[in-house]
Structures are given as structure tokens and as C-alpha cells.
Design a protein around this motif. Structure first.
Motif, PDB file in Angstrom:
ATOM      1  N   PHE A  61       0.822  -1.201   0.000  1.00  0.00           N
ATOM      2  CA  PHE A  61       0.000   0.000   0.000  1.00  0.00           C
ATOM      3  C   PHE A  61       0.861   1.258   0.000  1.00  0.00           C
ATOM      4  CE2 PHE A  61      -2.731  -3.307   1.425  1.00  0.00           C
ATOM      5  CZ  PHE A  61      -4.018  -2.940   1.074  1.00  0.00           C
ATOM      6  N   ALA A  62       0.358   2.300  -0.673  1.00  0.00           N
ATOM      7  CA  ALA A  62       0.983   3.622  -0.658  1.00  0.00           C
ATOM      8  C   ALA A  62       0.088   4.540   0.160  1.00  0.00           C
ATOM      9  CB  ALA A  62       1.148   4.154  -2.074  1.00  0.00           C
ATOM     10  N   LEU A  63       0.631   5.068   1.250  1.00  0.00           N
ATOM     11  CA  LEU A  63      -0.115   5.914   2.175  1.00  0.00           C
ATOM     12  C   LEU A  63       0.472   7.322   2.151  1.00  0.00           C
ATOM     13  CD1 LEU A  63      -2.113   6.296   4.586  1.00  0.00           C
ATOM     14  CD2 LEU A  63      -0.248   5.501   6.078  1.00  0.00           C
ATOM     15  N   THR A  64      -0.343   8.301   1.751  1.00  0.00           N
ATOM     16  CA  THR A  64       0.094   9.693   1.715  1.00  0.00           C
ATOM     17  C   THR A  64      -0.491  10.436   2.903  1.00  0.00           C
ATOM     18  OG1 THR A  64       0.213   9.671  -0.707  1.00  0.00           O
ATOM     19  CG2 THR A  64       0.146  11.823   0.372  1.00  0.00           C
ATOM     20  N   LEU A  65       0.394  11.054   3.690  1.00  0.00           N
ATOM     21  CA  LEU A  65      -0.009  11.806   4.871  1.00  0.00           C
ATOM     22  C   LEU A  65       0.278  13.290   4.665  1.00  0.00           C
ATOM     23  CD1 LEU A  65       1.537   9.518   7.655  1.00  0.00           C
ATOM     24  CD2 LEU A  65      -0.826   9.520   6.827  1.00  0.00           C
ATOM     25  N   THR A  66      -0.482  14.122   5.339  1.00  0.00           N
ATOM     26  CA  THR A  66      -0.256  15.562   5.266  1.00  0.00           C
ATOM     27  C   THR A  66      -0.189  16.135   6.670  1.00  0.00           C
ATOM     28  OG1 THR A  66      -1.084  17.658   4.360  1.00  0.00           O
ATOM     29  CG2 THR A  66      -2.727  16.070   5.090  1.00  0.00           C
ATOM     30  N   GLY A  67       0.665  17.165   6.842  1.00  0.00           N
ATOM     31  CA  GLY A  67       0.823  17.801   8.147  1.00  0.00           C
ATOM     32  C   GLY A  67       2.091  18.620   8.213  1.00  0.00           C
ATOM     33  N   ASP A  68       2.233  19.405   9.273  1.00  0.00           N
ATOM     34  CA  ASP A  68       3.404  20.271   9.437  1.00  0.00           C
ATOM     35  C   ASP A  68       4.691  19.479   9.637  1.00  0.00           C
ATOM     36  OD1 ASP A  68       1.831  22.553   9.208  1.00  0.00           O
ATOM     37  OD2 ASP A  68       1.450  22.668  11.369  1.00  0.00           O
ATOM     38  N   LEU A  69       4.565  18.229  10.056  1.00  0.00           N
ATOM     39  CA  LEU A  69       5.748  17.400  10.286  1.00  0.00           C
ATOM     40  C   LEU A  69       6.602  17.261   9.028  1.00  0.00           C
ATOM     41  CD1 LEU A  69       6.946  15.768  12.669  1.00  0.00           C
ATOM     42  CD2 LEU A  69       5.799  13.755  11.752  1.00  0.00           C
ATOM     43  N   VAL A  70       5.980  17.417   7.864  1.00  0.00           N
ATOM     44  CA  VAL A  70       6.703  17.282   6.598  1.00  0.00           C
ATOM     45  C   VAL A  70       7.801  18.332   6.478  1.00  0.00           C
ATOM     46  CG1 VAL A  70       6.467  17.280   4.080  1.00  0.00           C
ATOM     47  CG2 VAL A  70       4.676  16.275   5.495  1.00  0.00           C
ATOM     48  N   ASP A  71       7.632  19.474   7.123  1.00  0.00           N
ATOM     49  CA  ASP A  71       8.653  20.530   7.073  1.00  0.00           C
ATOM     50  C   ASP A  71       9.996  20.050   7.613  1.00  0.00           C
ATOM     51  OD1 ASP A  71       6.810  22.314   6.024  1.00  0.00           O
ATOM     52  OD2 ASP A  71       6.259  23.139   7.978  1.00  0.00           O
ATOM     53  N   SER A  72       9.978  19.036   8.481  1.00  0.00           N
ATOM     54  CA  SER A  72      11.204  18.513   9.082  1.00  0.00           C
ATOM     55  C   SER A  72      11.839  17.400   8.263  1.00  0.00           C
ATOM     56  CB  SER A  72      10.910  17.991  10.494  1.00  0.00           C
ATOM     57  OG  SER A  72      10.345  18.989  11.312  1.00  0.00           O
ATOM     58  N   MET A  73      11.181  16.986   7.206  1.00  0.00           N
ATOM     59  CA  MET A  73      11.679  15.872   6.396  1.00  0.00           C
ATOM     60  C   MET A  73      12.572  16.406   5.283  1.00  0.00           C
ATOM     61  SD  MET A  73       8.138  13.649   6.139  1.00  0.00           S
ATOM     62  CE  MET A  73       7.118  13.447   7.608  1.00  0.00           C
ATOM     63  N   LYS A  74      13.865  16.272   5.473  1.00  0.00           N
ATOM     64  CA  LYS A  74      14.836  16.807   4.516  1.00  0.00           C
ATOM     65  C   LYS A  74      15.717  15.730   3.890  1.00  0.00           C
ATOM     66  CE  LYS A  74      13.581  20.979   5.849  1.00  0.00           C
ATOM     67  NZ  LYS A  74      12.740  21.851   4.990  1.00  0.00           N
ATOM     68  N   VAL A  75      16.037  14.699   4.663  1.00  0.00           N
ATOM     69  CA  VAL A  75      17.042  13.717   4.266  1.00  0.00           C
ATOM     70  C   VAL A  75      16.381  12.403   3.860  1.00  0.00           C
ATOM     71  CG1 VAL A  75      19.122  12.483   4.986  1.00  0.00           C
ATOM     72  CG2 VAL A  75      18.643  14.768   5.908  1.00  0.00           C
ATOM     73  N   ALA A  76      16.722  11.900   2.695  1.00  0.00           N
ATOM     74  CA  ALA A  76      16.194  10.606   2.249  1.00  0.00           C
ATOM     75  C   ALA A  76      16.760   9.482   3.110  1.00  0.00           C
ATOM     76  CB  ALA A  76      16.550  10.377   0.784  1.00  0.00           C
ATOM     77  N   GLY A 131      16.090   8.555  12.514  1.00  0.00           N
ATOM     78  CA  GLY A 131      17.213   7.956  11.794  1.00  0.00           C
ATOM     79  C   GLY A 131      18.098   8.996  11.144  1.00  0.00           C
ATOM     80  N   ASN A 132      19.243   8.529  10.637  1.00  0.00           N
ATOM     81  CA  ASN A 132      20.241   9.461  10.105  1.00  0.00           C
ATOM     82  C   ASN A 132      20.128   9.717   8.603  1.00  0.00           C
ATOM     83  OD1 ASN A 132      21.101   6.946   9.247  1.00  0.00           O
ATOM     84  ND2 ASN A 132      23.155   7.080  10.106  1.00  0.00           N
ATOM     85  N   GLY A 133      19.514   8.831   7.845  1.00  0.00           N
ATOM     86  CA  GLY A 133      19.359   9.057   6.410  1.00  0.00           C
ATOM     87  C   GLY A 133      20.661   8.897   5.624  1.00  0.00           C
ATOM     88  N   TYR A 134      20.539   8.955   4.295  1.00  0.00           N
ATOM     89  CA  TYR A 134      21.691   8.823   3.404  1.00  0.00           C
ATOM     90  C   TYR A 134      22.451  10.149   3.318  1.00  0.00           C
ATOM     91  CZ  TYR A 134      19.669   4.436   1.676  1.00  0.00           C
ATOM     92  OH  TYR A 134      19.163   3.155   1.577  1.00  0.00           O
ATOM     93  N   ASN A 135      23.766  10.060   3.268  1.00  0.00           N
ATOM     94  CA  ASN A 135      24.615  11.248   3.137  1.00  0.00           C
ATOM     95  C   ASN A 135      25.068  11.387   1.679  1.00  0.00           C
ATOM     96  OD1 ASN A 135      26.549  13.249   3.210  1.00  0.00           O
ATOM     97  ND2 ASN A 135      27.542  12.493   5.055  1.00  0.00           N
ATOM     98  N   THR A 136      24.644  12.461   1.032  1.00  0.00           N
ATOM     99  CA  THR A 136      24.992  12.679  -0.382  1.00  0.00           C
ATOM    100  C   THR A 136      25.907  13.879  -0.569  1.00  0.00           C
ATOM    101  OG1 THR A 136      23.047  14.078  -0.773  1.00  0.00           O
ATOM    102  CG2 THR A 136      22.763  11.705  -1.055  1.00  0.00           C
ATOM    103  N   ASP A 137      26.440  14.425   0.519  1.00  0.00           N
ATOM    104  CA  ASP A 137      27.209  15.678   0.457  1.00  0.00           C
ATOM    105  C   ASP A 137      28.445  15.575  -0.438  1.00  0.00           C
ATOM    106  OD1 ASP A 137      25.376  16.790   2.153  1.00  0.00           O
ATOM    107  OD2 ASP A 137      26.614  16.582   3.965  1.00  0.00           O
ATOM    108  N   ASN A 138      29.086  14.424  -0.465  1.00  0.00           N
ATOM    109  CA  ASN A 138      30.353  14.293  -1.192  1.00  0.00           C
ATOM    110  C   ASN A 138      30.191  13.993  -2.676  1.00  0.00           C
ATOM    111  OD1 ASN A 138      31.839  14.777   1.143  1.00  0.00           O
ATOM    112  ND2 ASN A 138      31.862  12.607   1.708  1.00  0.00           N
ATOM    113  N   LEU A 139      28.972  13.777  -3.131  1.00  0.00           N
ATOM    114  CA  LEU A 139      28.755  13.489  -4.543  1.00  0.00           C
ATOM    115  C   LEU A 139      28.671  14.786  -5.350  1.00  0.00           C
ATOM    116  CD1 LEU A 139      26.218  10.539  -4.491  1.00  0.00           C
ATOM    117  CD2 LEU A 139      28.516  10.511  -5.429  1.00  0.00           C
ATOM    118  N   LYS A 140      29.245  14.757  -6.544  1.00  0.00           N
ATOM    119  CA  LYS A 140      29.285  15.946  -7.394  1.00  0.00           C
ATOM    120  C   LYS A 140      28.520  15.704  -8.696  1.00  0.00           C
ATOM    121  CE  LYS A 140      33.873  17.147  -5.600  1.00  0.00           C
ATOM    122  NZ  LYS A 140      35.295  17.362  -5.970  1.00  0.00           N
TER     123      LYS A 140
END
Length: 258
Positions: free
Chosen positions: A19-34, A95-104
Motif C-alpha cells: 500500500f501507498a499511504l500519503t499523509l499531510t501535516g506540518d511534520l513534513v517541514d522537518s523531512m529533509k534527508v532521504a 534515523g540518520n538518512g543517506y549522506n549525499t554531500d560528497n557526490l558531485k
């Protein structure tokens, strides 16, 4: 991390028991890192433990996030019955998420996923493409009826698929696709079973320095307090274990015992 009563914007079945569940709310503002996840309280009084589900897609403009999960038991079965407008007690992002900083720009990344480990790779692929990284996907499923999101991955970059029974794509597990690839990428990102992650380590660790693995683990608190999701560390560190929920779920290849 925050806690919020998020609202179900949409839910649809996209494959057998998936299932694909789509949620909405202010919490999304904190979601930055995959690669991060949410800890969701199932709306049924006798189900006390939250369910950790990885974030599949982030849309900060619409304040929406999408989660893809598979029915595994009573908790996820209850989640699958939720309709638009329902409220969910959500804690995260964790969680810490994936780090992509070093990729160009112009570099190549392999994204490798199996089964229900595939969802977090989609948001990662979107973010990498925005940075100008060439993404190549390798996705493994048990059979055609449980496949999902392949067309979305194909919109972002080349996508190779394997099924264990050969009903779609190559026959066998996703590791077979990797063994056939002579190209060595600049980075490898993987999520799935320990068997898949071990295969990724064995194939790429000798030649690729940036290999990030997302571990799957059963959790209770999701914030590192209960030590229910520890994994042994490699090396001579005095600390013998790491907690998947807060020190992970992403680890550099070779840092943990799979």
C-alpha cells in the motif's frame, strides 16, 4: 523529531499486500534527508508498539509525504484500512538518512533495493537527480504481482529489475544484476535484507569507497532508548553494538556485522 496527528490524504493498494499511504501535516517541514523513517501508532488500543515505516516521497510544498508498506501482521493490516481524512499519531522523522554531500554533478550512483527495502530509495533518487547525479536503479522482487513503483524509478534513470521466479525482468535475486555490471559507480546506496546488503558489500567494497547500507530491524521505541534493534559493530571499538533506530538505519559498508 516531533510528534503530530497527521491526516491521511490518500491511500491505495499498489501491489499484492503493498500500500501507498500519503499523509499531510506540518511534520513534513522537518523531512529533509532521504532514508529516514516515521514511527506510527496504529489506531487500535491493543496495539501498543509503533510501526516504523520509511519515507518514500517528500513534498514540502504540499506538506505531504508518502509511505509504502507491506501488510505483515495485525498492525499494518489495520493501517491498510484507513481512509482519507483519518488521523494518525506520527513520531519523526527518525534515523540518520543517506549522506549525499560528497557526490558531485556528473557522477554516478547505484541504488539497489529488494522487496519492501525499495521505498526509501525513491526519494533518494529524486534528490540525487536534482544534484545532477546519474542514478541507476537495481530492484529485486519475489514475483511480478508484488512489484511496484518501477515506472517511477524509470522516470528518474535507467532501471533494471529481477524477480526470483523470472515472471518479470531477469530471473533470480537482484545480486545477479550487479554481478553482470562491469561499471564501477562513484557511490552505492542499498536497502533490503541482510543477504542483499552482504552481497553489495562483497561486490563493491574492494573498489568503491562510498557504500551506504540501510538496515532493516524490528524496533520498539524508535529513538534509541530500549536497545531492541542493536546490531554488532566491526572493528576494535570499545562500543560493541549500534542502535539501528538512531545511529542508523544507514551505515557505511564494513562498519557493522550483517
Amino acid at each position: 523529531m516531533q510528534q503530530e496527528m497527521m491526516t491521511v490524504y490518500e491511500q491505495e493498494q499498489i501491489a499484492t499486500d503493498v500500500f501507498a499511504l500519503t499523509l499531510t501535516g506540518d511534520l513534513v517541514d522537518s523531512m529533509k534527508v532521504a532514508g529516514q523513517f516515521l514511527n506510527i501508532l496504529v489506531p487500535q488500543k491493543d496495539l501498543l508498539l509503533r510501526r516504523p515505516i520509511s519515507i518514500n516521497k517528500i513534498d514540502t510544498e504540499k506538506k505531504q509525504c508518502r509511505l509504502i508498506y507491506r501488510i505483515e501482521g495485525q498492525g499494518t493490516s489495520v493501517l491498510s484500512q484507513l481512509k482519507k481524512g483519518a488521523s494518525l499519531d506520527v513520531f519523526g522523522p527518525l534515523g540518520n538518512g543517506y549522506n549525499t554531500d560528497n557526490l558531485k554533478k556528473g557522477q554516478t550512483a547505484f541504488l539497489i533495493g529488494g522487496g519492501i527495502g525499495i521505498p526509501p530509495l525513491y526519494e533518494l533518487s529524486r534528490q540525487l537527480k536534482q544534484k545532477g547525479i546519474r542514478v541507476i536503479h537495481f530492484l529485486g522482487f519475489t514475483t511480478k504481482t508484488v512489484m511496484y513503483s518501477v515506472d517511477e524509478f524509470e522516470d528518474l534513470g535507467p532501471t533494471e529489475v529481477s524477480t526470483d521466479d523470472g515472471t518479470y525482468g531477469s530471473t533470480g535475486n537482484v545480486g545477479n544484476l550487479l554481478l553482470e555490471k562491469k561499471q564501477r559507480p562513484d557511490a552505492v546506496f542499498a536497502c533490503g535484507s541482510n543477504g542483499l546488503l552482504k552481497t553489495v558489500e562483497q561486490i563493491y567494497e574492494p573498489t568503491v569507497s562510498n557504500i551506504q547500507l540501510s538496515l532493516e530491524a524490528r524496533m520498539a521505541c524508535g529513538i534509541g532508548a530500549c536497545y531492541a534493534c542493536v546490531v554488532p559493530l566491526n572493528g576494535n571499538s570499545k562500543i560493541k553494538n549500534a542502535k539501528v533506530c538512531d545511529e542508523g538505519p544507514i551505515f557505511q559498508a564494513g562498519s557493522v556485522v550483517l
